[in-house]
Design a protein around this motif. Structure first.
Motif, PDB file in Angstrom:
ATOM      1  N   GLY A1369     -11.376  59.991  93.353  1.00  0.00           N
ATOM      2  CA  GLY A1369     -10.638  61.082  93.967  1.00  0.00           C
ATOM      3  C   GLY A1369      -9.154  60.798  93.900  1.00  0.00           C
ATOM      4  O   GLY A1369      -8.696  59.794  93.326  1.00  0.00           O
ATOM      5  N   SER A1370      -8.380  61.682  94.478  1.00  0.00           N
ATOM      6  CA  SER A1370      -6.931  61.517  94.428  1.00  0.00           C
ATOM      7  C   SER A1370      -6.496  60.348  95.304  1.00  0.00           C
ATOM      8  O   SER A1370      -7.220  59.906  96.210  1.00  0.00           O
ATOM      9  N   LEU A1371      -5.302  59.867  95.020  1.00  0.00           N
ATOM     10  CA  LEU A1371      -4.743  58.782  95.837  1.00  0.00           C
ATOM     11  C   LEU A1371      -4.550  59.254  97.271  1.00  0.00           C
ATOM     12  O   LEU A1371      -4.778  58.497  98.223  1.00  0.00           O
ATOM     13  N   ARG A1372      -4.172  60.503  97.434  1.00  0.00           N
ATOM     14  CA  ARG A1372      -3.973  61.034  98.781  1.00  0.00           C
ATOM     15  C   ARG A1372      -5.290  61.068  99.549  1.00  0.00           C
ATOM     16  O   ARG A1372      -5.338  60.759 100.745  1.00  0.00           O
ATOM     17  N   ASP A1404       0.659  62.074  88.248  1.00  0.00           N
ATOM     18  CA  ASP A1404       0.398  63.117  89.242  1.00  0.00           C
ATOM     19  C   ASP A1404       0.774  62.681  90.654  1.00  0.00           C
ATOM     20  O   ASP A1404       0.384  63.329  91.619  1.00  0.00           O
ATOM     21  N   SER A1407      -1.488  63.041  93.703  1.00  0.00           N
ATOM     22  CA  SER A1407      -2.722  63.627  93.163  1.00  0.00           C
ATOM     23  C   SER A1407      -3.324  62.778  92.049  1.00  0.00           C
ATOM     24  O   SER A1407      -4.297  63.188  91.415  1.00  0.00           O
ATOM     25  N   TYR A1408      -2.756  61.619  91.823  1.00  0.00           N
ATOM     26  CA  TYR A1408      -3.271  60.723  90.782  1.00  0.00           C
ATOM     27  C   TYR A1408      -4.727  60.384  91.076  1.00  0.00           C
ATOM     28  O   TYR A1408      -5.079  59.972  92.173  1.00  0.00           O
ATOM     29  N   GLU A1409      -5.578  60.581  90.047  1.00  0.00           N
ATOM     30  CA  GLU A1409      -7.012  60.371  90.224  1.00  0.00           C
ATOM     31  C   GLU A1409      -7.352  58.887  90.103  1.00  0.00           C
ATOM     32  O   GLU A1409      -7.106  58.276  89.065  1.00  0.00           O
ATOM     33  N   CYS A1410      -7.915  58.344  91.164  1.00  0.00           N
ATOM     34  CA  CYS A1410      -8.397  56.965  91.128  1.00  0.00           C
ATOM     35  C   CYS A1410      -9.776  56.962  90.468  1.00  0.00           C
ATOM     36  O   CYS A1410     -10.632  57.784  90.791  1.00  0.00           O
TER      37      CYS A1410
END
Length: 1528
Positions: A1369-1372, A1404, A1407-1410
């Motif tokens: 999922g996103s970093l957030r 992103d 929103s960077y995808e982990c």
């Protein structure tokens, strides 16, 4: 031909008056001595060449002469003697002047030579190891059938003149007949196994090997297993050993070879075209479009699965074609049955026809039906066996791919996707093998039906073609739409399984942070999308099924309407009506089969594409690392101008690497977090793609990864890792790696089972086991990725000195050590300093200090940080400083009792529900084995599926909906019966003036009844499918909630494969298979009731036959279901270990490759697949056994329905007979489908049972209780009080911590220390209620935590764990899954965690995808993300559980500084990692054996010279003066 049989021509070859138009039919003498003699001979001579060729290729075993063989040989010799005698008697008669036709000489001669051939084949079969011959069985059967007619004729005729010759001839023929009968009987028995047969060595050989050909064809050899399964539940020991041709080692090898050939072809073509493009750019003139087409074609073949399909066809194509031949022959017989029905109805209409013809038609119909059943089920058996082998081959191929995939490829294919490939996609291909023939054979069958309809109804049959065209057009649109839905559903399924897997893998972090609901809602959201797509697909499928089901009526209505309305003189009599209906009924099979075939083909195409894409992923290049010994003498590792990336398409992660390491050197690798230290080791292992340069390593390379990879096996097996046991060396390694103290408190010593991912080991213990595994190898080179980070100073120093250092076990080996512990650097021969993916400095410790470069700056930064933290500390020398302040983790935490069932560990705890009584140290015998057992294997229920399981499913389905479906089925079948009966009345209408009356009314009512059938069919199917989706949604949701609400003990002892099996394979069965089964069962059950009603109305006496046959049907069904369901359970249970093993291998592939253990793991995987197939194979045979037996009963019903109709000739009208027999013909399929559908339901309702199992396991306390009394915010002060607190890991164990009475004031900073087993992490577990208190209470700000909901408590506490876990999922999302905080708050937390610059540089940003497990971030970066979580929540109570184990010293200082400043007003509990980090705490709690032995300020504790003083002394801190706490 007449003169050929008799010189004067008085005996004709054929005479219709003698054969057909008579009450006593018989063949002519000429026909008997020619055709009936030559027919079996011709069969044997035609088959012999092919049979001998087959035996030559496949037979390679030898059978000793048995009594059976000798008896057959003697009988064969007698038969030859009889034929020769007949021949010479005829010659003698000719010499005596008797006129004999040529047939009397030729037939015995042909027969004699044929018998010699049969005897030769008998001998050749024995030499080639054939235990039972199908060719000879058919030959003797055909010979006996052909001899029956002459035998009957000779019985009816006495010798005409009573001469000796005639009497001798008669006697010889009777002897011949008896010998042939005896040969046929002997052929039904089997020879003993071949002398060198593998079946002799097998522990439980499959009885099929020793079964006769007849038994194999009818599957009667399986009856013993069915009876055994009925008497008692089958267990794994009852399953047979797989035959050689069904074992993995035999199957996978062939497919791997063919796949590599096809893949290499495509790859070579692509490379050739790419090279030609380069040439064109350099000036060569080539035709671009042509090249582009070739390139696109080859790339397309690999992406769309064509290459894989070709490989599969090369292996299984011949077997598939043989099965297809059986299917075609069965269809020929199937189409012959309506022609026989036509003759039967013609017989009923002809008052002059002799009665024997009616019985002949009935017997012929019965014979053809039986043969058709045998052939079609041979096809099904062959298709299922091919499917089984295909599953074995593809599973093995996928597993082998896992072992060679690059890290870049793994980012595109997660564990969840791989599990879906193994569980779902391969199943789609197995289904394709069964249903694919329907794609081409069904239209052909439909065309044949129309051809025969033309014979009865003329051009009017073309109206049916229009109806079919409409149906096909509709279903073409539906299939295209469903294909898109299928792809979308599979994407959602992959995503769901992936998120479920990582949710289960990080369950402890979820529980600590109270994030279960957030991640659960994410999974349920994906599931909702998946089911939304599935619902659309199922609605389209319902429309497709209804259209195909109604197509039979639509065709008959269109054909009858056109036939009757075009010409009023046309008459619809019984023959035309019911033969047409029989043809339409036959057509109904391909019409119903076609949507399944199209649907399965479409789904299989998607799965084939997915499998091919996975198998085409980039593989590690074996040339990345040169492991030959040809490079420079004395150099163990050489890297020249190396540039490396994670895959070919990724940018370089390491550049300009030049490195030379001599033999026996100790080389340390240092640098900041994310600088490329671990990547350097991966490059040396060949795990990275080498873009440029040269890498060479001499010898094998054991590897210790930064995050230890531990197998679900015993501790000893984890250490030995496939090596043979060397007692002395093994014990030296155990002692050097500081594992002896751990062994002393294990329930079964080193025989204790370790859970998946080392779940019952602490981080330090996992690292020590990982190190011991490498040291055990005695290899030339060792790559060690920060193995000292998770152990305390004393243990770390001991390990370095005894293992890694200049005087350790590896002192003469080449060691490359990545480390953050600068205390060990002076002892390194050389130090490599990494920075931004390159080597910034390299040299000895002294050289690097003198240069004053990056290394000196690193040490200076560390020293300044330490001085700012510990003012007044004095350094004796640089080396003393480094030694003193080095990495020092305060060991792992575990209950101190020697009876503890787990290895010491600060990370995990032991389930209170585990069974068995642990014992101290190494145990002997079975008791020790049980004591060391941790994981609970997936078990199979041993009883029939309970009624409660069905009730649970129908409850989820909806009772009202189910009753509605039943009502629709009643309406549908009532309309069907009415339409059939209405048609029989129509067929019996008298013809007046050349035409039938009331045609319009008959046609209108018939059409209305058909429309009602179609509408109710669509309604019932749609209702079942929609209800099935609803039930599946509820069951999945309940399963997920139930699993997430389970305590940690559940996850520690439940293999991940069991859980993944539930969430993938079992849920898939609930999604589609069970609703399909219910739909089919209800449809066929009501159809059977209709058939019974029709037959009983036509011939009430049929009840005498129907009742006992129904009883027999019920008996067979009960025998079968008991066995089949247990086999399904055993198959499901044996499937889970495959998933677990795939998962485990996926995680540890780099370690497996480094140790060179690929072959051992391949063997283990093959063994697990074979165990699964041992349960699957009997279930395949069980289905065929059932079908053959039931269809035989159904064929008996057809036989008696026809016989009773013949007996009622004169009383029954042709219309009623046509109605009765045409419906009876449907029983064959209906009975089989009823039991098959029922079995599918019962087999797959086991999925509901297995999903429901987890709802009955122990659960945690409620997540949320009445929180109205809690003040907001709570806790506001952070006071913690333990009152007489104690907890235990299991009910039969002593307390792990006890008599804990302590008060911690607000804003107090408390360090928690103690030796191994002291109970440090147990307090953390108790504080968060991961484990419940056995005695006493815990109060936070005066509130008893036991009165709170678990989420009410955990969501108000913060923890930074040792193992940093991130989720897909996103970093957030990984920072704030509930979206409780603004972006500003998140960026502030990232800034304080020293991640703002890094995150800002990401594509992103927030929103960077982990990726799965956060693999696209370094371990240190993941640890900082965990710090940011705590900063964002900013609770009044913070627990640090060795939170800086994986970061360098500078980052550690930043984290400590952030904690001191940002949590100044909070209560902080620190389980010590580096002792200097707790020296400024307000107080230090010292635990020993689960009790508090010291609790005071650090300075006072040092003065007391107690346990804390000894711990500080081990860490080298006793000469330093503790600083006055800053926090006061």
């Amino acid at each position: 031909m007449d003169q050929f049989c008799r010189v004067d021509g008085s005996d004709p070859f054929w005479d219709w008056n003698q054969t057909w138009f008579t009450d006593r039919p018989d063949f002519t003498g000429c026909f008997q001595i020619t055709i009936l003699v030559w027919l079996p001979c011709t069969f044997l001579w035609l088959c012999s060449p092919f049979y001998c060729w087959y035996l030559q290729r496949h037979g390679n075993r030898y059978i000793r002469m048995s009594r059976l063989y000798k008896a057959k040989t003697v009988l064969g010799a007698i038969l030859i003697l009889l034929c020769v005698s007949e021949f010479f008697i005829t010659v003698w008669e000719i010499n005596q002047g008797t006129l004999r036709a040529l047939a009397f000489l030729l037939s015995p001669a042909i027969l004699a030579f044929t018998l010699v051939l049969a005897t030769f084949l008998l001998h050749y079969e024995r030499v080639k190891g054939v235990q039972s011959s199908g060719v000879l069985l058919f030959y003797w059967l055909l010979s006996l059938l052909c001899a029956v007619f002459p035998f009957r004729s000779k019985i009816q005729q006495a010798p005409p003149d009573g001469s000796v010759i005639h009497s001798f001839r008669f006697g010889m023929f009777y002897s011949y007949f008896a010998m042939v009968l005896a040969q046929l009987i002997l052929c039904c028995f089997t020879e003993p196994p071949p002398f060198f047969s593998e079946e002799r060595k097998a522990p439980n050989p499959c009885p099929e090997s020793n079964a006769s050909f007849l038994s194999k064809v009818t599957f009667w050899w399986f009856t013993g297993q069915v009876i055994k399964g009925y008497r008692r539940p089958l267990v794994a020991e009852d399953l047979w050993s797989l035959r050689k041709e069904n074992r993995s080692d035999e199957i996978v090898r062939h497919l791997e070879r063919e796949w590599k050939k096809e893949y290499a072809k495509g790859k070579q073509s692509v490379e050739t075209v790419q090279f030609s493009k380069k040439q064109r750019h350099s000036g060569a003139s080539l035709k671009q479009p042509e090249e582009t087409q070739v390139l696109m074609k080859r790339q397309g073949e690999q992406s769309n699965g064509t290459a894989l399909l070709k490989a599969l066809w090369r292996i299984y194509g011949n077997h598939f074609l043989l099965g297809t031949l059986c299917l075609v022959l069965s269809d020929v017989l199937l189409f012959s049955i309506p022609q026989i029905l036509d003759s039967l109805l013609g017989f009923m209409s002809d008052p002059e026809a002799p009665v024997w013809r009616g019985y002949f038609y009935a017997a012929l119909m019965f014979l053809f039906a039986c043969l058709q059943s045998l052939l079609v089920h041979q096809y099904m058996y062959m298709a299922c066996i091919i499917g089984m082998r295909l599953k074995t081959a593809l599973t093995g191929l996928i597993y082998r791919k896992i072992l060679v995939m690059t890290s870049g490829a793994k980012k595109t294919s997660t564990v969840g996707e791989v599990v879906n490939l193994v569980s779902v996609d391969i199943q789609k291909l197995m289904d394709l093998i069964i249903y694919f023939n329907g794609v081409w054979l069904a239209p052909l069958e439909i065309a044949l039906c129309f051809y025969f309809l033309w014979q009865y109804l003329g051009p009017s049959s073309l109206a049916g073609v229009v109806a079919i065209f409409v149906v096909f057009s509709l279903n073409g649109v539906i299939a295209k739409k469903r294909s898109k839905f299928q792809e979308e559903q599979m994407r959602c399924k992959d995503e769901r399984v992936k998120h479920t897997y990582q949710l289960l893998g990080g369950i402890k972090v979820l529980k600590f942070h109270a994030w279960e609901t957030a991640l659960m809602e994410k999974v349920l959201g994906i599931r909702q999308k998946e089911l939304k797509v599935l619902k659309k697909s199922q609605l389209l499928f319902a429309a497709s099924l209804a259209s195909f089901h109604s197509s039979a009526f639509l065709i008959s209505f269109a054909v009858f309407a056109v036939y009757m309305l075009v010409d009023r003189s046309n008459v619809l009599d019984a023959q035309k009506a019911f033969v047409s209906m029989a043809l339409v009924t036959i057509m109904k099979i391909p019409l119903s089969f076609l949507p399944f075939s199209i649907s399965t083909t479409v789904q299989a195409g998607v799965s084939l594409k997915r499998l091919s894409t996975f198998l085409s992923h980039e593989e590690l290049n074996p040339n990345n690392t040169d492991k030959s010994t040809t490079h420079s003498l004395g150099k163990q590792i050489v890297v020249e101008n190396g540039t490396f990336s994670w895959s070919k398409d990724n940018p370089p992660c390491l550049t300009r690497i030049n490195l030379t390491i001599p033999e026996g050197a100790l080389v340390a690798v240092v640098g900041h977090v994310g600088c490329g230290k671990s990547s350097l080791l991966s490059a040396l292992l060949g795990e990275l793609e080498k873009q440029e340069g040269y890498v060479a390593i001499k010898g094998s390379v054991p590897y210790v990864p930064q995050q230890a990879w531990i197998q679900n096996a015993t501790l000893k097996d984890n250490i030995l890792f496939g090596q043979e046991m060397n007692e002395s060396w093994y014990h030296r390694v155990i002692e050097a790696c500081a594992l002896l103290p751990d062994l002393e408190i294990l329930p079964a010593g080193d025989g204790t089972e370790i859970g998946e991912k080392g779940v019952n080991l602490s981080g330090g213990q996992k690292q020590r086991v990982s190190l011991a595994r490498a040291v055990c190898r005695r290899s030339a080179v060792y790559l060690l990725d920060d193995p000292l980070s998770a152990v305390d100073a004393r243990v770390g120093q001991s390990i370095f000195e005894k293992v890694i250092g200049p005087n350790g076990l590896l002192k003469h080996k080449t060691r490359v050590l990545v480390t953050h512990a600068v205390s060990v650097l002076p002892q390194a021969d050389s130090i490599i300093v990494m920075s931004n993916g390159g080597i910034s400095e390299m040299g000895s410790y002294k050289e690097l200090l003198e240069r004053g470069g990056a290394f000196a700056e690193l040490l200076r930064t560390y020293t300044n940080a330490e001085q700012s933290e510990s003012t007044g500390l004095r350094e004796k020398s640089c080396s003393v400083t480094i030694e003193t302040l080095g990495s020092s983790s305060m060991t792992e935490d575990i209950p101190a009792q020697k009876h503890s069932p787990r290895i010491p560990g600060e990370k995990t705890w032991r389930s209170a529900q585990q069974n068995g009584t642990p014992e101290l140290g190494k145990q002997e015998g079975r008791a020790a084995k049980d004591a060391g057992k941790l994981m609970e294997a997936d078990t199979a229920q041993s009883e029939r599926v309970k009624l409660a399981v069905y009730q649970e499913y129908f409850k989820k389905l909806g009772s009202f909906l189910f009753l509605y479906v039943i009502w629709l089925h009643i309406c549908q079948q009532a309309a069907s019966f009415s339409a059939s009966y209405w048609l029989s009345l129509w067929a019996d209408d008298p013809v007046v003036n050349g035409t039938q009356q009331h045609v319009d009314v008959r046609l209108g009512v018939f059409g209305l009844l058909g429309f009602i059938q179609g509408a109710t069919k669509f309604g019932s199917t749609m209702a079942i499918f929609v209800g099935g989706v609803m039930a599946s949604q509820r069951l999945h949701s309940d399963l997920l909630r139930s699993v997430l609400r389970s305590p940690m003990s559940f996850f520690e002892k439940t293999p991940s494969g069991n859980l993944l099996n539930r969430f993938s394979k079992e849920i898939d069965a609930i999604d589609t298979v069970i609703p399909n089964g219910i739909k089919s069962l209800l449809g066929f059950l009501f159809s059977l009731l209709e058939v019974y009603l029709v037959v009983l109305v036509a011939t009430p006496i049929a009840a005498v036959i129907i009742v006992p046959l129904t009883v027999m049907y019920c008996v067979i069904q009960s025998f079968y279901v008991a066995t089949s369901c247990q086999l399904r359970r055993l198959e499901s249970v044996s499937r889970s270990p495959i998933f677990s093993h795939v998962n485990e291998t996926y995680q540890g592939a780099s370690v497996i490759r480094a140790f060179g253990e690929q072959m051992r793991f391949l063997s283990q995987n093959d063994s697990k697949v074979d165990e699964n197939q041992k349960a699957y194979y009997p279930s395949v045979v069980a289905n065929r056994w059932l079908a053959v037996n039931l269809e035989f009963l159904a064929n008996v019903i057809v036989l008696f329905a026809a016989i009773l109709a013949v007996n009622g000739k004169g009383r029954l009208s042709p219309g009623v007979v046509g109605l009765s027999v045409s419906h009876a013909l449907q029983v064959t399929g209906i009975l089989s489908w009823i039991v098959r559908s029922w079995t599918d339901i019962e087999n797959n309702i086991v999925s509901v049972e297995r999903v429901k199992e987890y709802s009955e396991t122990p659960k945690e306390d409620p997540w949320i209780l009445n929180t109205n009394f809690l003040p907001e915010p709570w806790p506001s002060e952070g006071r913690v009080e333990f009152r007489n607190y104690g907890l235990r890991y299991r009910q039969d164990l002593d307390l792990a911590v006890k008599n804990i009475n302590v008060k911690i004031d607000k804003e107090e900073k408390v360090g928690i220390v103690g030796r191994t087993g002291a109970g440090k992490s147990s307090l953390t577990m108790g504080l968060f209620r991961i484990m419940e208190a056995s005695t006493g209470e815990v109060f936070i700000d005066g509130v008893n935590t036991a009165t709170l909901g678990l989420h009410d408590l955990r969501s108000r506490l913060s923890i930074i764990p040792q193992d940093p876990v991130l989720f897909c999922g996103s970093l957030r999302m990984n920072l704030d899954p509930f979206d409780n905080y603004s972006d500003k708050d998140v960026w502030r937390a990232l800034e304080l965690a020293h991640l703002k610059n890094f995150v800002s540089s990401l594509p992103d940003r927030l929103s960077y995808e982990c990726s799965e497990g956060g693999e696209n971030l370094s371990v240190g970066q993941r640890q900082l993300v965990c710090l940011a979580r705590a900063l964002l929540r900013k609770s009044k109570i913070l627990v640090l559980d060795e939170a800086t184990a994986a970061v360098d010293l500078e980052t550690d200082d930043l984290i400590q500084s952030t904690i001191r400043t940002q949590f100044e007003d909070c209560t902080v509990l620190t389980i010590a990692h580096r002792l200097n980090t707790i020296m400024d705490c307000t107080r230090v709690m010292v635990l020993d054996r689960g009790q508090i032995v010291e609790f005071d300020a650090p300075a006072k504790l040092l003065l007391q010279k107690g346990l804390f003083y000894r711990l500080a002394s081990d860490a080298g801190l006793t000469q330093l003066s503790p600083k006055t706490p800053e926090y006061q």
